[in-house]
Write an enzyme that holds these catalytic residues in place. Structure first.
Site, PDB file in Angstrom:
ATOM      1  N   SER A   1     -43.629 -11.921   5.756  1.00 46.95           N
ATOM      2  CA  SER A   1     -44.033 -12.120   4.360  1.00 46.95           C
ATOM      3  C   SER A   1     -42.880 -11.994   3.376  1.00 46.95           C
ATOM      4  CB  SER A   1     -45.134 -11.134   3.981  1.00 46.95           C
ATOM      5  OG  SER A   1     -44.638  -9.813   3.945  1.00 46.95           O
TER       6      SER A   1
ATOM      7  N   LYS B   1     -43.180  -5.287  -0.423  1.00 45.69           N
ATOM      8  CA  LYS B   1     -43.213  -6.514  -1.228  1.00 45.69           C
ATOM      9  C   LYS B   1     -42.221  -6.366  -2.384  1.00 45.69           C
ATOM     10  CE  LYS B   1     -46.899  -7.972   1.088  1.00 45.69           C
ATOM     11  NZ  LYS B   1     -46.858  -9.113   2.037  1.00 45.69           N
TER      12      LYS B   1
END
EC number: 3.4.21.89
Length: 278
Positions: free
Chosen positions: A42, A119
Site C-alpha cells: 500500500s 500510511k
C-alpha cells in the site's frame, strides 16, 4: 579453590537475566523505537513489501497506543496495548506530545481493529479532503503533480504472504514486467513524495471529508491499492485517526528482503539498507 555454583542457583540467575533482558527490551520498545515489517504494497514505492524499519516513538510523545501488542496465536498469546495501558485510553491526549506534520509517514493503531497500520499523513485537523479523478484536493485546492515516469516490478508473489502486485498494463503473467504510472506529489507544506496509479476506481473520486479536531487523514502512496482514510471505519476502512492512536514516525529503512523470509540472504535489497524515508 573457588566453589562451584549450585545448579539451582545457576538456573535462577539465568531466569533473572532473561527476565531483565525482556523488561529492558519492553521499555526500549515502548519508549523509543518499535520494529515494523512492511507486510503489503500500500505504500509502494516509498516502502516495499519486506522493508524493515524502526518507528520513532519519541516524535509524537506517548499514549496508550505506545504500549506494544503481543500477538502469537500459535502459543495462545494475545496481549493488546489496551491490556497494558488501557488506563490512558479515551481522552485523546499524549504525554510529552508532539504534533505530526503533513507528509509524515506514520505508524498508527487502527481505531477499530487495533492493528498497526502505516500510511502517509495528508489531512490535518480542520482540513477538507477530497479526491477528484485521482488527484488529492486539500481545502478545495488540488495538490501539485509532476510526471515521474513508470514504476516497474516483476509480476511474482511477494513477501511471506505471497501477495501479487496489481498492474496498470493489464494482467501480466508470472515473471513479466508489472507497470504503474509514477507521479511526484507536492503537499501544501512543500513535502514531495512519489505516488503510484493503477487505474480509475471508486477511491479516485470521493466526497468531501472534513477532518475533526484531534484527528488526522491518512492515505497510502500506492493510491489504488490502499485501504486508508478514504473509506470510513463502518465500511471496513481506516476513517479518521485520533491523535492518541499515533504510534510513531517512520524515518529510515534499516533492512529489506524481497523473499519470503529475511533469512534468504540472496533476496536482500542492498540498495535499501539505511535508506531515508521521504
Amino acid at each position: 579453590m573457588a566453589s562451584k555454583a549450585k545448579p539451582g542457583h545457576a538456573i535462577w540467575e539465568t531466569i533473572k537475566t532473561i527476565v531483565y533482558a525482556l523488561l529492558i527490551a519492553g521499555v526500549f520498545r515502548t519508549l523509543f523505537f518499535q520494529p515494523f515489517w512492511i507486510p503489503s504494497g500500500s505504500m509502494k514505492e516509498t516502502l516495499l513489501i519486506g522493508d524493515f524499519l524502526f518507528v520513532n516513538k519519541m516524535a509524537y510523545g506517548y499514549s496508550y497506543a505506545s504500549c506494544p501488542n503481543l500477538k502469537m496465536p500459535r502459543f495462545g498469546i494475545d496481549i493488546d496495548a489496551k491490556n497494558i495501558c488501557g488506563f490512558l485510553d479515551g481522552d485523546n491526549t499524549r504525554v510529552f506530545g508532539g504534533e505530526p506534520e503533513r507528509g509524515d509517514v506514520v505508524v498508527f493503531r487502527h481505531p477499530t481493529s487495533g492493528r498497526d497500520f502505516i500510511k502517509r499523513l495528508v489531512g490535518m485537523p480542520g482540513d477538507r479532503i477530497q479526491v477528484k479523478a485521482g488527484v488529492l484536493q486539500i481545502n478545495s485546492e488540488p495538490v501539485k503533480l509532476d510526471d515521474a515516469g513508470v514504476f516497474e516490478e516483476v509480476a511474482e508473489p511477494q513477501g511471506p504472504q505471497q501477495l501479487r502486485p496489481r498492474c496498470e498494463n493489464g494482467p501480466v503473467g508470472a515473471g513479466g514486467i508489472c507497470q504503474k504510472t509514477r507521479l511526484t506529489e507536492t503537499l501544501p507544506n512543500g513535502v514531495e513524495h512519489t505516488i503510484l496509479n493503477i487505474g480509475n476506481q471508486a477511491s479516485d473520486n470521493t466526497g468531501v471529508y472534513t477532518v475533526p479536531e484531534g484527528n488526522y487523514f491518512f492515505m497510502g502512496d500506492n493510491r489504488d491499492n490502499s485501504s486508508d482514510s478514504r473509506l470510513p471505519q463502518s465500511a471496513g476502512g481506516v476513517g479518521f485517526v485520533p491523535y492518541e492512536n499515533l504510534i510513531g514516525r517512520a524515518d529510515r529503512i534499516m533492512f529489506s528482503s524481497a523473499g519470503r523470509s529475511m533469512l534468504f540472504f540472496w533476496t536482500w535489497r542492498g540498495d535499501r539498507f539505511f535508506k531515508a524515508i521521504q
